[in-house]
Scaffold this motif. Sequence first.
Motif, PDB file in Angstrom:
ATOM      1  N   GLU A  50      62.887  81.425  62.897  1.00 51.35           N
ATOM      2  CA  GLU A  50      63.802  82.031  64.039  1.00 51.35           C
ATOM      3  C   GLU A  50      64.764  83.279  63.487  1.00 51.35           C
ATOM      4  O   GLU A  50      64.675  84.325  64.111  1.00 51.35           O
ATOM      5  CB  GLU A  50      64.544  81.040  64.510  1.00 51.35           C
ATOM      6  N   THR A  51      65.119  83.158  62.133  1.00 45.13           N
ATOM      7  CA  THR A  51      66.046  84.092  61.657  1.00 45.13           C
ATOM      8  C   THR A  51      65.168  85.272  61.328  1.00 45.13           C
ATOM      9  O   THR A  51      65.363  86.328  61.440  1.00 45.13           O
ATOM     10  CB  THR A  51      66.793  83.501  60.475  1.00 45.13           C
ATOM     11  N   LEU A  52      63.980  84.937  60.723  1.00 45.44           N
ATOM     12  CA  LEU A  52      62.921  85.936  60.041  1.00 45.44           C
ATOM     13  C   LEU A  52      62.779  87.157  61.240  1.00 45.44           C
ATOM     14  O   LEU A  52      62.445  88.023  61.153  1.00 45.44           O
ATOM     15  CB  LEU A  52      61.741  85.290  59.421  1.00 45.44           C
ATOM     16  N   HIS A  53      62.602  86.457  62.519  1.00 43.67           N
ATOM     17  CA  HIS A  53      61.930  87.200  63.411  1.00 43.67           C
ATOM     18  C   HIS A  53      63.147  87.586  64.601  1.00 43.67           C
ATOM     19  O   HIS A  53      62.944  88.263  65.554  1.00 43.67           O
ATOM     20  CB  HIS A  53      60.795  86.612  64.232  1.00 43.67           C
ATOM     21  N   VAL A  67      65.826  96.901  53.061  1.00 41.35           N
ATOM     22  CA  VAL A  67      66.119  95.679  52.799  1.00 41.35           C
ATOM     23  C   VAL A  67      67.724  95.302  53.077  1.00 41.35           C
ATOM     24  O   VAL A  67      67.998  94.302  53.223  1.00 41.35           O
ATOM     25  CB  VAL A  67      65.657  95.356  51.133  1.00 41.35           C
ATOM     26  N   ALA A  68      68.542  96.172  52.561  1.00 43.42           N
ATOM     27  CA  ALA A  68      69.911  96.281  52.917  1.00 43.42           C
ATOM     28  C   ALA A  68      70.062  95.961  54.446  1.00 43.42           C
ATOM     29  O   ALA A  68      71.022  94.953  54.760  1.00 43.42           O
ATOM     30  CB  ALA A  68      70.665  97.433  52.466  1.00 43.42           C
ATOM     31  N   GLN A  69      69.297  96.761  55.413  1.00 39.93           N
ATOM     32  CA  GLN A  69      69.436  96.209  56.875  1.00 39.93           C
ATOM     33  C   GLN A  69      69.144  94.878  57.101  1.00 39.93           C
ATOM     34  O   GLN A  69      69.541  94.194  57.999  1.00 39.93           O
ATOM     35  CB  GLN A  69      68.632  97.176  57.526  1.00 39.93           C
ATOM     36  N   ALA A  70      67.895  94.274  56.365  1.00 40.47           N
ATOM     37  CA  ALA A  70      67.564  92.951  56.611  1.00 40.47           C
ATOM     38  C   ALA A  70      68.604  91.877  56.226  1.00 40.47           C
ATOM     39  O   ALA A  70      68.852  90.924  57.013  1.00 40.47           O
ATOM     40  CB  ALA A  70      66.322  92.788  55.702  1.00 40.47           C
ATOM     41  N   GLY A  98      72.948  88.206  58.051  1.00 40.79           N
ATOM     42  CA  GLY A  98      74.293  87.842  58.085  1.00 40.79           C
ATOM     43  C   GLY A  98      74.640  87.869  59.690  1.00 40.79           C
ATOM     44  O   GLY A  98      75.507  86.897  59.805  1.00 40.79           O
ATOM     45  N   VAL A  99      74.408  88.814  60.259  1.00 37.72           N
ATOM     46  CA  VAL A  99      74.563  88.722  61.626  1.00 37.72           C
ATOM     47  C   VAL A  99      73.830  87.638  62.737  1.00 37.72           C
ATOM     48  O   VAL A  99      74.816  87.020  63.270  1.00 37.72           O
ATOM     49  CB  VAL A  99      74.118  90.077  62.469  1.00 37.72           C
ATOM     50  N   VAL A 100      72.853  87.331  61.807  1.00 40.00           N
ATOM     51  CA  VAL A 100      72.209  85.944  62.839  1.00 40.00           C
ATOM     52  C   VAL A 100      72.744  84.697  62.428  1.00 40.00           C
ATOM     53  O   VAL A 100      73.036  83.978  63.195  1.00 40.00           O
ATOM     54  CB  VAL A 100      70.577  86.220  62.762  1.00 40.00           C
ATOM     55  N   GLU A 101      72.859  84.603  61.070  1.00 36.15           N
ATOM     56  CA  GLU A 101      73.294  83.131  60.828  1.00 36.15           C
ATOM     57  C   GLU A 101      74.645  83.120  59.754  1.00 36.15           C
ATOM     58  O   GLU A 101      74.724  82.227  59.299  1.00 36.15           O
ATOM     59  CB  GLU A 101      72.038  82.603  60.070  1.00 36.15           C
TER      60      GLU A 101
END
Length: 171
Positions: free
Chosen positions: A28-31, A154-157, A162-165
């Motif tokens: 869920e977080t990955l996508h 990768v920094a955006q990832a 952080g935003v998601v969880e």
Amino acid sequence: MHQRELLTDAARRPLESARAVLADISQETLHAMPGGGNSIAWLVWHAARQQDSQIAHLRGEPQVWEDGWASRLGVSRGPGDIGFGDSPDEVAELRIADPAQLLAYLEAVFDAVAAYVGALSEGDLDDVVDTNWTPHVTRGVRIISTIDDAVAHVAQAAYARGVVEGWRVGY
């Protein structure tokens, strides 16, 4: 420290960050696409793809991607598709079943970059490889550009996770 050692060290940085970002990540977080933006899966995939494509071009050899990575990742994109200009729908379509395989692809790309950079002479870094820009682009500048792009994605990832969880590196 020699220029090649600096470039190799810099190229390793996004790989180390990606290891942290992908550790124990849920599907869920990955996508997830926070704010309708790029998913973590897409960001890490693109970080690897753009570097793989550009370094392969410099090497004059096939991309790492062509070693069966599309099927290992379950991604139906060919060697000419690195994600530049993807729409939100195309980002959402990129699904990675196993984040460990995504990390393995990024590792394989880093290994190819490190081997390439390690084989260059200091003078090779000054060779002009692209005359479409002013000033012309040297081999060293192109390598730095691929590293910069990988770092940014990768920094955006990491930010997206952080935003998601509420995740932070090291926590």
